[in-house]
Design an enzyme around this catalytic site. Sequence first.
Site, short mmCIF file in Angstrom:
data_model
loop_
_atom_site.label_atom_id
_atom_site.label_comp_id
_atom_site.label_asym_id
_atom_site.label_seq_id
_atom_site.Cartn_x
_atom_site.Cartn_y
_atom_site.Cartn_z
N THR A 272 -55.96 8.46 57.82
CA THR A 272 -55.22 9.43 58.63
C THR A 272 -53.73 9.18 58.49
O THR A 272 -53.27 8.04 58.55
CB THR A 272 -55.64 9.37 60.11
OG1 THR A 272 -57.01 9.78 60.22
CG2 THR A 272 -54.78 10.30 60.96
N PHE A 274 -50.12 9.65 60.10
CA PHE A 274 -49.44 9.84 61.37
C PHE A 274 -47.95 10.06 61.11
O PHE A 274 -47.38 9.47 60.19
CB PHE A 274 -49.62 8.62 62.27
CG PHE A 274 -51.03 8.40 62.77
CD1 PHE A 274 -51.41 8.84 64.02
CD2 PHE A 274 -51.95 7.76 61.96
CE1 PHE A 274 -52.71 8.64 64.48
CE2 PHE A 274 -53.25 7.56 62.41
CZ PHE A 274 -53.63 7.99 63.66
#
Length: 378
Positions: A272, A274
């Site tokens: 992921t 960010f």
Amino acid sequence: MSSRIARKPAAADTAAERPSIETLRARMDEINLKILRLVSLRAGLAMEIGRLKHHHGEVYQPVRERAIIEKMIAENQGPLTDEQVKRIYVEMISACRALEHEPRVAFLGPEHTYSHEATRMRFGSSVELMPLESFAAVFQAIENGRADFGVVPVENSTEGSVTLTLDLLIDTALVIIGEILLPIRHSIMSLSGAAGEVRRIVSHQQSLAQCRGYLSAKFPNCETEAVASNALAAKRAAEDSSLAAIASAAAGEAYGLKPIASNVQDVATNTTRFLVMGTRPVERSGSARADKTTLLFAVADRVGTLNQALNLFARNAINISKFESRPLRARPWEYLFFVDVMGHRDDPKLSRALKSLERKALFLKVLGSYPEGRSAAA
């Protein structure tokens, strides 16, 4: 030729030459004191630099901090891994930064979510953590001065973009000042750790999607339930023995869960991305390969206009690393385009391309130029 044969050292001789545990521990104690003195000296210099920086800009300097960590990794000769060296220096920098000012960092809570993990990975332990209930609350906390920085997920390598974050970026006055690439390693956990007792599996909707194949193969008869966060899923599982949570191992440990299986994500490289949000732009790293710029724009709905806009980057030898469209909420079937390009907005080539795009676009907003993220293993 000599007929003498070298005598193999006796076990007693070898033992006599080998330093004792007490000797090694005494040497270690000496080194510990030297490390403490050097760390204290470094902290004093950081405080002095901090007094100077207060006249010029932010306490948090992502370009400088990344350069320090990358240099230490380049010099690392073991036995510590590069990741261990990185963690040591993240914490050292964090502690020294806190002597100047302890940053308040907002993220989607509660604690033990992946957002929490990404925040700790970037800022270390010496920060004031602000777990909040929504992405919008994270943006608002920075905008109204309650937080210095915020960390929000924007994209997953398996499930794609986080549309709520993209929508918030459209209207905010905040700027992107960094990115974090966090490997996502899901565990499935319950109170007993026994797979046969599980009747329902709870997790964030993205995590459930990232483990779809595993769940289909291993828990085909179990219901699934989407909740607001993985940490909340772990809390729910701690209260009901028939539930299993998909979350990080740290979340499971915090709520007293036992593992059923680890690394249950369908894609081993699941990561992921960010974004770190702030109020002030950051400086150039000095290399086009080290910086990234995120922007959004809209063009007239005519044949060839989008192609002409994107060609401005090609003509200036600028690589586009991501391109995505989002619908304009007030104008059906018209779109905004989110683009990531390599380089800093102050680089001559990118600056030239942006000026040309501004003349062609109906709307252009540079969301930020910032150091390109590195994976946790880098």
